[in-house]
Design a protein around this motif. Structure first.
Motif, PDB file in Angstrom:
ATOM      1  N   SER A  98       1.075  -1.105   0.024  1.00 35.58           N
ATOM      2  CA  SER A  98       0.001   0.109  -0.120  1.00 35.58           C
ATOM      3  C   SER A  98       0.798   1.121  -0.262  1.00 35.58           C
ATOM      4  N   VAL A  99       0.680   2.029  -0.908  1.00 37.33           N
ATOM      5  CA  VAL A  99       1.659   3.485  -1.240  1.00 37.33           C
ATOM      6  C   VAL A  99       0.792   4.604  -0.547  1.00 37.33           C
ATOM      7  N   ASN A 100       1.458   5.250   0.095  1.00 35.94           N
ATOM      8  CA  ASN A 100       0.901   6.779   0.531  1.00 35.94           C
ATOM      9  C   ASN A 100       0.566   7.637  -0.558  1.00 35.94           C
ATOM     10  N   VAL A 101      -0.411   7.922  -0.786  1.00 36.79           N
ATOM     11  CA  VAL A 101      -1.056   8.850  -1.986  1.00 36.79           C
ATOM     12  C   VAL A 101      -0.183  10.098  -2.009  1.00 36.79           C
ATOM     13  N   ALA A 102      -0.078  10.567  -0.552  1.00 37.94           N
ATOM     14  CA  ALA A 102       0.678  11.937  -0.342  1.00 37.94           C
ATOM     15  C   ALA A 102       2.165  11.933  -0.838  1.00 37.94           C
ATOM     16  N   CYS A 103       2.512  10.934  -1.102  1.00 33.46           N
ATOM     17  CA  CYS A 103       4.166  10.587  -1.354  1.00 33.46           C
ATOM     18  C   CYS A 103       3.879  10.694  -3.182  1.00 33.46           C
ATOM     19  N   LEU A 104       2.994  10.576  -3.822  1.00 37.32           N
ATOM     20  CA  LEU A 104       2.908  10.435  -5.280  1.00 37.32           C
ATOM     21  C   LEU A 104       2.948  11.682  -5.857  1.00 37.32           C
ATOM     22  N   GLU A 105       3.592  11.959  -6.908  1.00 40.89           N
ATOM     23  CA  GLU A 105       3.704  13.180  -7.457  1.00 40.89           C
ATOM     24  C   GLU A 105       2.290  13.467  -8.257  1.00 40.89           C
ATOM     25  N   GLY A 106       1.915  14.797  -7.799  1.00 36.21           N
ATOM     26  CA  GLY A 106       0.762  15.273  -8.418  1.00 36.21           C
ATOM     27  C   GLY A 106      -0.649  14.687  -7.881  1.00 36.21           C
ATOM     28  N   VAL A 107      -0.609  13.977  -6.577  1.00 35.05           N
ATOM     29  CA  VAL A 107      -1.572  13.222  -6.123  1.00 35.05           C
ATOM     30  C   VAL A 107      -1.665  13.918  -4.660  1.00 35.05           C
ATOM     31  N   SER A 108      -3.193  14.339  -4.012  1.00 34.24           N
ATOM     32  CA  SER A 108      -2.916  14.610  -2.743  1.00 34.24           C
ATOM     33  C   SER A 108      -4.292  13.723  -2.126  1.00 34.24           C
ATOM     34  N   PRO A 109      -4.165  13.518  -0.805  1.00 35.72           N
ATOM     35  CA  PRO A 109      -5.254  12.931  -0.034  1.00 35.72           C
ATOM     36  C   PRO A 109      -6.491  13.594  -0.101  1.00 35.72           C
ATOM     37  N   PHE A 110      -6.233  14.730  -0.317  1.00 36.96           N
ATOM     38  CA  PHE A 110      -7.602  15.778  -0.379  1.00 36.96           C
ATOM     39  C   PHE A 110      -8.318  15.716  -1.702  1.00 36.96           C
ATOM     40  N   ASP A 111      -7.701  15.021  -2.465  1.00 40.79           N
ATOM     41  CA  ASP A 111      -8.280  14.923  -3.969  1.00 40.79           C
ATOM     42  C   ASP A 111      -9.602  13.776  -3.801  1.00 40.79           C
ATOM     43  N   TYR A 112      -9.666  13.488  -2.657  1.00 43.74           N
ATOM     44  CA  TYR A 112     -10.686  12.244  -2.618  1.00 43.74           C
ATOM     45  C   TYR A 112     -11.557  12.655  -1.570  1.00 43.74           C
ATOM     46  N   PRO A 113     -12.862  13.147  -1.946  1.00 47.76           N
ATOM     47  CA  PRO A 113     -13.956  13.890  -0.908  1.00 47.76           C
ATOM     48  C   PRO A 113     -14.551  12.516  -0.243  1.00 47.76           C
ATOM     49  N   SER A 114     -14.397  11.210  -0.599  1.00 42.77           N
ATOM     50  CA  SER A 114     -14.918  10.143   0.308  1.00 42.77           C
ATOM     51  C   SER A 114     -13.806   8.892   0.170  1.00 42.77           C
ATOM     52  N   VAL A 115     -13.376   8.701   1.427  1.00 42.78           N
ATOM     53  CA  VAL A 115     -12.557   7.517   1.458  1.00 42.78           C
ATOM     54  C   VAL A 115     -12.912   6.272   2.146  1.00 42.78           C
ATOM     55  N   PRO A 116     -12.944   5.091   1.463  1.00 42.84           N
ATOM     56  CA  PRO A 116     -13.490   3.833   2.473  1.00 42.84           C
ATOM     57  C   PRO A 116     -12.478   3.688   3.555  1.00 42.84           C
ATOM     58  N   VAL A 117     -12.921   3.196   4.621  1.00 41.52           N
ATOM     59  CA  VAL A 117     -12.041   2.982   5.804  1.00 41.52           C
ATOM     60  C   VAL A 117     -12.305   1.392   6.054  1.00 41.52           C
ATOM     61  N   GLU A 118     -11.055   0.450   5.766  1.00 44.86           N
ATOM     62  CA  GLU A 118     -10.869  -0.762   5.854  1.00 44.86           C
ATOM     63  C   GLU A 118     -11.104  -1.383   7.584  1.00 44.86           C
ATOM     64  N   GLU A 119     -11.613  -2.286   7.522  1.00 41.35           N
ATOM     65  CA  GLU A 119     -11.773  -2.875   9.051  1.00 41.35           C
ATOM     66  C   GLU A 119     -10.363  -3.608   9.579  1.00 41.35           C
TER      67      GLU A 119
END
Length: 143
Positions: A95-116
Motif C-alpha cells: 500500500s502506497v501513501n498517496v501523499a507521497c505520489l507526484e501530483g496526488v493529494s489525499p484531499f483529492d478524494y472527498p470520500s475514502v473507504p476505511v477498511e476494518e
C-alpha cells in the motif's frame, strides 16, 4: 510490471525517491482503522510487491513491524514520512501513501473507504471488511 499508471514518489525531505506502478490506477484509495493506521492517517493505493523501484535513498527507509510481524511499514528515517507498507492481508501487495505520489493529494478524494483493521479479516473472517467512510469537505474560499 503490469499495465496501470506509473508514478513518481518521494518522502517529504526528498531523500527517498521511487517509482511505482499502480495496477488499478488511483480509483481504489482507502484507509484502515487498525491501531497503527489510525494514528498514521494515510490514504493509500495498492501496488504489487515487485512494482516499486527505489530511484535513490533506499538506505534511508526504516521498517516498523508490530503484532503478528507480517506487515512491514516503511518510513524515511530522515523526515519520518510513511511511504508504503507490505500488507498483512496480502503480502504480495504493498500500500502506497498517496501523499507521497507526484501530483496526488489525499484531499483529492472527498470520500475514502476505511477498511476494518481493528478486527483484522485474517483474525476475524466473519467481520465486515468495511469499517466506514471518511469524508473531506473543503471550506469555502473566503478571500
Amino acid at each position: 510490471m503490469n499495465d496501470g499508471i506509473k508514478l513518481n514518489g518521494t518522502c517529504h525531505c526528498g531523500a527517498v525517491r521511487f517509482t511505482v506502478l499502480i495496477a488499478d490506477g488511483l480509483r481504489n484509495v482507502r484507509r484502515c482503522n487498525c491501531s497503527y493506521c489510525a494514528m498514521r492517517g494515510a490514504v493509500v493505493v495498492t501496488a504489487g510487491l515487485g512494482d516499486i523501484a527505489y530511484e535513490s535513498g533506499g538506505q534511508w527507509l526504516t521498517r516498523y513491524q508490530f503484532n503478528t510481524m507480517t506487515a512491514e511499514h516503511y518510513f524515511c528515517s530522515r523526515c519520518g514520512i510513511y511511504t508504503h507498507h507490505r500488507r498483512r492481508s496480502d503480502p504480495s501487495q504493498i500500500s502506497v501513501n498517496v501523499a507521497c505520489l507526484e501530483g496526488v493529494s489525499p484531499f483529492d478524494y472527498p470520500s475514502v473507504p476505511v477498511e476494518e483493521g481493528i478486527s483484522h479479516p485474517l483474525d476475524h473472517p466473519a467481520v465486515a471488511s468495511l469499517a466506514g467512510t471518511l469524508s473531506y469537505v473543503a471550506a469555502e474560499n473566503k478571500n
